[in-house]
Design a protein around this motif. Structure first.
Motif, PDB file in Angstrom:
ATOM      1  N   HIS A  62       0.448 -11.424  -1.083  1.00 21.30           N
ATOM      2  CA  HIS A  62       0.408 -12.637  -0.265  1.00 21.30           C
ATOM      3  C   HIS A  62       1.450 -13.642  -0.759  1.00 21.30           C
ATOM      4  N   ALA A  63       1.482 -13.873  -2.073  1.00 17.47           N
ATOM      5  CA  ALA A  63       2.416 -14.848  -2.639  1.00 17.47           C
ATOM      6  C   ALA A  63       3.873 -14.428  -2.442  1.00 17.47           C
ATOM      7  N   ALA A  64       4.169 -13.154  -2.608  1.00 19.30           N
ATOM      8  CA  ALA A  64       5.560 -12.688  -2.551  1.00 19.30           C
ATOM      9  C   ALA A  64       6.051 -12.415  -1.137  1.00 19.30           C
ATOM     10  N   TYR A  65       5.157 -11.888  -0.270  1.00 17.74           N
ATOM     11  CA  TYR A  65       5.597 -11.436   1.051  1.00 17.74           C
ATOM     12  C   TYR A  65       4.856 -12.083   2.217  1.00 17.74           C
ATOM     13  N   GLY A  66       3.879 -12.927   1.926  1.00 16.97           N
ATOM     14  CA  GLY A  66       3.116 -13.568   2.991  1.00 16.97           C
ATOM     15  C   GLY A  66       2.113 -12.654   3.673  1.00 16.97           C
ATOM     16  N   LEU A  67       1.801 -11.514   3.049  1.00 20.38           N
ATOM     17  CA  LEU A  67       0.828 -10.592   3.631  1.00 20.38           C
ATOM     18  C   LEU A  67      -0.577 -11.163   3.490  1.00 20.38           C
ATOM     19  N   HIS A  98      -1.146   2.629  -2.745  1.00 21.12           N
ATOM     20  CA  HIS A  98      -0.270   2.426  -1.601  1.00 21.12           C
ATOM     21  C   HIS A  98      -1.085   2.448  -0.321  1.00 21.12           C
ATOM     22  N   ALA A  99      -0.527   1.798   0.700  1.00 20.89           N
ATOM     23  CA  ALA A  99      -1.224   1.722   1.976  1.00 20.89           C
ATOM     24  C   ALA A  99      -0.237   1.429   3.089  1.00 20.89           C
ATOM     25  N   ARG A 100      -0.581   1.917   4.263  1.00 21.87           N
ATOM     26  CA  ARG A 100       0.165   1.573   5.474  1.00 21.87           C
ATOM     27  C   ARG A 100      -0.572   0.411   6.134  1.00 21.87           C
ATOM     28  N   MET A 101       0.222  -0.541   6.634  1.00 19.50           N
ATOM     29  CA  MET A 101      -0.374  -1.749   7.203  1.00 19.50           C
ATOM     30  C   MET A 101       0.415  -2.219   8.416  1.00 19.50           C
ATOM     31  N   ASP A 102      -0.288  -2.851   9.348  1.00 18.63           N
ATOM     32  CA  ASP A 102       0.433  -3.471  10.443  1.00 18.63           C
ATOM     33  C   ASP A 102       1.007  -4.806   9.970  1.00 18.63           C
ATOM     34  N   GLY A 103       1.994  -5.296  10.689  1.00 20.21           N
ATOM     35  CA  GLY A 103       2.583  -6.578  10.338  1.00 20.21           C
ATOM     36  C   GLY A 103       3.742  -6.506   9.357  1.00 20.21           C
ATOM     37  N   LEU A 104       4.139  -5.312   8.971  1.00 22.15           N
ATOM     38  CA  LEU A 104       5.276  -5.147   8.065  1.00 22.15           C
ATOM     39  C   LEU A 104       6.454  -4.572   8.834  1.00 22.15           C
ATOM     40  N   ASP A 105       7.673  -4.994   8.452  1.00 20.07           N
ATOM     41  CA  ASP A 105       8.848  -4.423   9.090  1.00 20.07           C
ATOM     42  C   ASP A 105       9.552  -3.403   8.200  1.00 20.07           C
ATOM     43  N   LEU A 124       2.662   0.007  -3.246  1.00 14.97           N
ATOM     44  CA  LEU A 124       3.568   0.060  -2.097  1.00 14.97           C
ATOM     45  C   LEU A 124       2.801  -0.265  -0.827  1.00 14.97           C
ATOM     46  N   PHE A 125       3.437  -1.062   0.024  1.00  9.67           N
ATOM     47  CA  PHE A 125       2.882  -1.422   1.323  1.00  9.67           C
ATOM     48  C   PHE A 125       3.917  -1.030   2.366  1.00  9.67           C
ATOM     49  N   ALA A 126       3.517  -0.203   3.326  1.00 14.87           N
ATOM     50  CA  ALA A 126       4.454   0.309   4.320  1.00 14.87           C
ATOM     51  C   ALA A 126       3.965   0.011   5.728  1.00 14.87           C
ATOM     52  N   ALA A 155       6.123   3.839   9.303  1.00 11.76           N
ATOM     53  CA  ALA A 155       7.189   4.128   8.328  1.00 11.76           C
ATOM     54  C   ALA A 155       6.945   5.469   7.656  1.00 11.76           C
ATOM     55  N   GLY A 156       7.170   6.540   8.378  1.00 12.37           N
ATOM     56  CA  GLY A 156       6.938   7.868   7.833  1.00 12.37           C
ATOM     57  C   GLY A 156       7.807   8.217   6.654  1.00 12.37           C
ATOM     58  N   VAL A 157       9.087   8.485   6.903  1.00 14.24           N
ATOM     59  CA  VAL A 157       9.960   8.995   5.856  1.00 14.24           C
ATOM     60  C   VAL A 157      10.310   7.920   4.820  1.00 14.24           C
ATOM     61  N   GLU A 158      10.448   6.667   5.240  1.00 13.20           N
ATOM     62  CA  GLU A 158      10.781   5.602   4.285  1.00 13.20           C
ATOM     63  C   GLU A 158       9.652   5.396   3.280  1.00 13.20           C
ATOM     64  N   HIS A 159       8.422   5.447   3.754  1.00 10.10           N
ATOM     65  CA  HIS A 159       7.263   5.318   2.872  1.00 10.10           C
ATOM     66  C   HIS A 159       7.274   6.456   1.845  1.00 10.10           C
ATOM     67  N   LEU A 160       7.507   7.675   2.304  1.00  7.57           N
ATOM     68  CA  LEU A 160       7.514   8.828   1.406  1.00  7.57           C
ATOM     69  C   LEU A 160       8.667   8.767   0.412  1.00  7.57           C
TER      70      LEU A 160
END
Length: 154
Positions: free
Chosen positions: A33-38, A66-73, A102-104, A108-113
């Motif tokens: 939250h502090a670093a990326y506003g998540l 690690h986790a996949r999340m909405d709201g990330l680019d 890691l938050f993806a 973000a299939g291949v970039e996350h991997l």
């Protein structure tokens, strides 16, 4: 790919201790939250969901939640060094003191991997882990993580 592409200096923290794995995940949520506003609560929820599939403690004092999340680019990372290790249900049953999350984005299939492989490969290097454990200054830790040749992938 280099870790500087996914990790901001503000996303590196040293913590004296965490009372539990869950508390550590909350600390990661606060850091994201502090670093990326998540959204901190959503980060914790996503990490807990992933942990329910199997622990991300990979051994030798290292955890890679690690986790996949909405709201990330794009893929983002956060690092915590614990001065007092915490039980993380690791594969080798050893407590964890190096935690790289890691938050993806959801899509973000291949970039996350690629990012997960880079971080995993980097933390298998004993010399890098020793350097990280020998420093309690977040700026120094960030420099180790982002400038060491071992922290890069083709």
């Amino acid at each position: 790919m280099n870790l500087s592409a996914i990790l901001k200096a503000e996303a590196v923290k040293v913590i004296g201790a965490a009372s539990s794995k869950k508390r550590l995940l909350h600390d990661l949520g606060d850091l994201a939250h502090a670093a990326y506003g998540l959204d901190s609560a959503r980060v914790v929820e996503a990490l807990l969901e992933r942990e329910s599939l199997g622990p991300t403690g990979v051994g030798h004092g290292v955890a890679l939640p690690h986790a996949r999340m909405d709201g990330l680019d794009n893929v983002r990372g956060a690092f915590i060094l614990l001065e007092k290790p915490v039980d993380f249900d690791s594969v080798d049953r050893q407590p964890v003191d190096l935690v790289f999350a890691l938050f993806a984005p959801l899509d973000a299939g291949v970039e996350h991997l690629k990012a997960l492989a880079l971080v995993s490969r980097s933390f298998r290097d004993d010399s890098i882990c020793k350097k990280l454990r020998a420093n309690a200054d977040p700026a120094t830790i960030y420099a180790i993580l982002t400038s060491d040749q071992g922290m890069q992938a083709a």
